[in-house]
Design an enzyme around this catalytic site. Structure first.
Site, PDB file in Angstrom:
ATOM      1  CB  THR A  86      47.951  38.106  43.263  1.00  0.00           C
ATOM      2  OG1 THR A  86      49.337  37.697  43.406  1.00  0.00           O
ATOM      3  CG2 THR A  86      47.746  38.608  41.859  1.00  0.00           C
ATOM      4  CG  LEU A 153      61.943  39.581  41.999  1.00  0.00           C
ATOM      5  CD1 LEU A 153      61.729  39.981  43.439  1.00  0.00           C
ATOM      6  CD2 LEU A 153      62.093  40.827  41.156  1.00  0.00           C
ATOM      7  CB  CYS A 265      55.993  34.866  47.671  1.00  0.00           C
ATOM      8  SG  CYS A 265      56.245  36.373  46.714  1.00  0.00           S
TER       9      CYS A 265
HETATM   10  N1  LIG Z   1      57.482  40.460  46.410  1.00  0.00           N
HETATM   11  C1  LIG Z   1      58.110  39.411  45.905  1.00  0.00           C
HETATM   12  O1  LIG Z   1      59.177  38.992  46.373  1.00  0.00           O
HETATM   13  C2  LIG Z   1      57.531  38.685  44.713  1.00  0.00           C
HETATM   14  C3  LIG Z   1      58.312  37.758  44.010  1.00  0.00           C
HETATM   15  C4  LIG Z   1      57.765  37.104  42.898  1.00  0.00           C
HETATM   16  C5  LIG Z   1      56.454  37.378  42.533  1.00  0.00           C
HETATM   17  N2  LIG Z   1      55.704  38.264  43.248  1.00  0.00           N
HETATM   18  C6  LIG Z   1      54.337  38.540  42.808  1.00  0.00           C
HETATM   19  O2  LIG Z   1      54.330  39.795  42.142  1.00  0.00           O
HETATM   20  C7  LIG Z   1      53.088  40.481  42.352  1.00  0.00           C
HETATM   21  C8  LIG Z   1      53.349  41.851  42.936  1.00  0.00           C
HETATM   22  O3  LIG Z   1      53.939  41.683  44.217  1.00  0.00           O
HETATM   23  P1  LIG Z   1      54.633  42.890  44.983  1.00  0.00           P
HETATM   24  O4  LIG Z   1      55.292  42.307  46.187  1.00  0.00           O
HETATM   25  O5  LIG Z   1      55.441  43.695  44.029  1.00  0.00           O
HETATM   26  O6  LIG Z   1      53.329  43.755  45.410  1.00  0.00           O
HETATM   27  P2  LIG Z   1      53.267  45.241  45.997  1.00  0.00           P
HETATM   28  O7  LIG Z   1      52.071  45.268  46.850  1.00  0.00           O
HETATM   29  O8  LIG Z   1      54.593  45.621  46.552  1.00  0.00           O
HETATM   30  O9  LIG Z   1      53.039  46.160  44.703  1.00  0.00           O
HETATM   31  C9  LIG Z   1      51.877  46.179  43.963  1.00  0.00           C
HETATM   32  C10 LIG Z   1      51.687  47.595  43.429  1.00  0.00           C
HETATM   33  O10 LIG Z   1      50.639  47.597  42.454  1.00  0.00           O
HETATM   34  C11 LIG Z   1      49.927  48.819  42.555  1.00  0.00           C
HETATM   35  N3  LIG Z   1      48.640  48.666  41.865  1.00  0.00           N
HETATM   36  C12 LIG Z   1      47.595  47.862  42.189  1.00  0.00           C
HETATM   37  N4  LIG Z   1      46.610  47.975  41.276  1.00  0.00           N
HETATM   38  C13 LIG Z   1      47.040  48.853  40.337  1.00  0.00           C
HETATM   39  C14 LIG Z   1      46.480  49.405  39.147  1.00  0.00           C
HETATM   40  N5  LIG Z   1      45.264  49.026  38.715  1.00  0.00           N
HETATM   41  N6  LIG Z   1      47.194  50.298  38.442  1.00  0.00           N
HETATM   42  C15 LIG Z   1      48.420  50.682  38.863  1.00  0.00           C
HETATM   43  N7  LIG Z   1      49.000  50.203  39.987  1.00  0.00           N
HETATM   44  C16 LIG Z   1      48.330  49.303  40.709  1.00  0.00           C
HETATM   45  C17 LIG Z   1      49.859  49.061  44.041  1.00  0.00           C
HETATM   46  O11 LIG Z   1      49.588  50.412  44.357  1.00  0.00           O
HETATM   47  C18 LIG Z   1      51.260  48.606  44.494  1.00  0.00           C
HETATM   48  O12 LIG Z   1      52.177  49.698  44.493  1.00  0.00           O
HETATM   49  C19 LIG Z   1      52.274  39.548  43.241  1.00  0.00           C
HETATM   50  O13 LIG Z   1      51.445  38.740  42.452  1.00  0.00           O
HETATM   51  C20 LIG Z   1      53.332  38.683  43.919  1.00  0.00           C
HETATM   52  O14 LIG Z   1      52.834  37.433  44.303  1.00  0.00           O
HETATM   53  C21 LIG Z   1      56.214  38.932  44.322  1.00  0.00           C
END
Ligand SMILES: NC(=O)c1ccc[n+]([C@@H]2O[C@H](COP(=O)([O-])OP(=O)(O)OC[C@H]3O[C@@H](n4cnc5c(N)ncnc54)[C@H](O)[C@@H]3O)[C@@H](O)[C@H]2O)c1
EC number: 1.1.1.22
Length: 437
Positions: A86, A153, A265
């Site tokens: 997001t 996390l 984040c």
């Molecule tokens: N990274 C962190 O430390 C963290 C911590 C807490 C919360 N978050 C939240 O978690 C969410 C994910 O973050 P992230 O860092 O893991 O992102 P990221 O970009 O590492 O991973 C997202 C994944 O989703 C896949 N994707 C997107 N649309 C898709 C679909 N329709 N079908 C299948 N796969 C799809 C992408 O290819 C990608 O691999 C965000 O909202 C972020 O704010 C992240």
């Protein structure tokens, strides 16, 4: 429980493998075919300590699978987590929810039997309502509940955080006893371990995630401003942090002065909260100021390096140690290093970077920088070495070797990992953050 995790990124992959390790049957779905193919071969697309072993053992035990076939995975699941990105929407800073909504549409058509759809992505208040509307509109016959379960996390300690969380927040609306039971079952091992489960409404749960990140970002920004004041008045920010942090009402965490917060984040989440609050005519001015102060700080750190180098770096070589936004990750998203390198390049310096895990990702977001094999290679003929990220590898530098390699022995320590006296005895000039240097 049969669980589908949509999105196999930092959050989806860690959550998926930890759920598998709890004994659930997990399929991680990603639309990035390359990522899925690599995972199937046992290659982990991100750097996160301990993740490779945990993935391998759960794949071997038959509890964890990877696919790009969302349809089949969703159809056989009790619970479907949405853990897609997001990011900030280009132009206005709102959270870009297009990936979440696309996932909701894809899920809708494939639901079979009662299914709990959980948003684990960080999403603004009201997103769960829209996910529910999309699914109902796409598949009016579907039997489902939409639940909010934000993830807290931290990259670099993600597995430990997921398995020993301070709390698990679960937001559900209406008479969703069935969804509550399913979520309790999903988190049973943690629940038995006495991790607090906070049940609340979906909207409240969505807001808790943003409120938490905004508070932490404010705390970091507060101590950073105290550091600037310390420099002006000859005080020591580390002692200020300790002096206030020992007060139980304040707490000692997130009181380390440095180059400003970055990462995947805090920058996007603080901005998204500001936008949501403005849209609801209830501005969060403390958070607005935090965002502005932090944005200015990153480039100001570039100016700090230039000042330490005597006010002029044109033609100079500057070595940057640490490029990722924090240690133990390869994540470069919104890392302070990006703005610092840019500021130094704009001033005419040649910048060479080194990072234990982040150089591959750094190449995608930083232009015109050279890369080194190790800290001493980076320091070769350099006019300054700047510690931007406090990787353990930089905590015990061989100062004799470093000084011999350098042209001018100047160390700018933006993480305060050294003391002036220990560095000065090796012949270095030293600058740090918020301490009388
Ligand atoms: N990274 C962190 O430390 C963290 C911590 C807490 C919360 N978050 C939240 O978690 C969410 C994910 O973050 P992230 O860092 O893991 O992102 P990221 O970009 O590492 O991973 C997202 C994944 O989703 C896949 N994707 C997107 N649309 C898709 C679909 N329709 N079908 C299948 N796969 C799809 C992408 O290819 C990608 O691999 C965000 O909202 C972020 O704010 C992240």
């Amino acid at each position: 429980m049969k669980i589908t995790m949509i999105g196999a990124g930092y959050v989806g992959l860690v959550s998926g493998v930890c759920f598998a390790d709890f004994g659930h049957d997990v399929v991680c779905v990603d639309k990035d075919e390359g990522k899925v193919a690599a995972l199937k071969k046992g290659q982990i697309p991100i750097f996160e300590p301990g993740l490779d072993h945990l993935v391998a053992s759960n794949v071997a035990a038959g509890r964890l699978n990877f696919t790009d076939d969302l349809k089949t995975a969703v159809a056989s699941s009790d619970v479907v987590f949405i853990a897609v990105g997001t990011p900030s929407r280009r132009g206005d800073g709102h959270a870009d929810l297009s990936y979440v909504y696309a996932a909701a549409r894809e899920i809708a058509d494939n639901l079979q039997g009662f299914t709990v759809v959980v948003t684990k992505s960080t999403v603004p208040v009201g997103t769960g309502d829209e996910v529910e509307r999309i699914i109902r509109e796409t598949n009016p016959a579907a039997d489902f509940a939409v639940v909010s379960n934000p993830e807290f996390l931290r990259e670099g300690a993600a597995i430990e955080d997921f398995k020993r969380p301070d709390r698990i927040v679960i937001g559900l609306d209406g008479n969703h006893a069935r969804a509550r039971d399913v979520m309790t079952e999903v988190y049973r091992p943690l629940y038995l371990n006495q991790s607090p489960l906070v049940f609340t409404t979906r909207r409240t749960s969505e807001l808790i995630k943003y409120a938490g990140n905004a508070f932490l970002a404010m705390k970091i920004t507060f101590i950073n401003e105290m550091a600037d004041l310390c420099e002006k008045v000859g005080a020591n920010v580390q002692d200020v942090a300790r002096g206030i942090g020992l007060d139980g009402r304040i707490g000692s965490k997130f009181l380390h002065a440095g180059p400003g917060y970055g990462g995947s984040c805090f920058p996007k989440d603080t901005l998204a909260l500001v936008k949501t609050a403005q849209d609801h005519d209830s501005p969060v001015r403390l958070v607005e100021t935090t965002v502005a102060v932090n944005d200015n700080r990153k480039r100001a750190m570039g100016r700090k390096v230039i000042a330490a180098a005597g006010g002029e770096v044109r033609g100079a070589k500057i070595a940057i140690l640490g490029l990722t936004f924090k240690p133990n990750t390869d994540d470069m998203r919104d890392s302070p290093a990006i703005a610092i390198v840019q500021a130094l390049q704009d001033a005419g310096a040649r910048v060479v970077g080194y990072d234990p895990e982040g150089m591959e990702n750094a190449r995608k977001v930083i232009e015109g920088m050279d890369y080194a094999r190790d800290p001493y290679d980076a320091a070769s003929e350099a006019d300054a070495v700047v510690i931007v990220t406090e990787w353990n590898e930089f905590r015990a530098l061989d100062f004799e070797r470093l000084r011999t390699a350098m042209k001018t022995p100047l160390l700018v320590d933006l993480r305060n990992i050294y003391r002036k006296d220990e560095v000065a005895k090796h012949g270095f000039r030293y600058a740090s953050v918020g301490r009388p240097d």
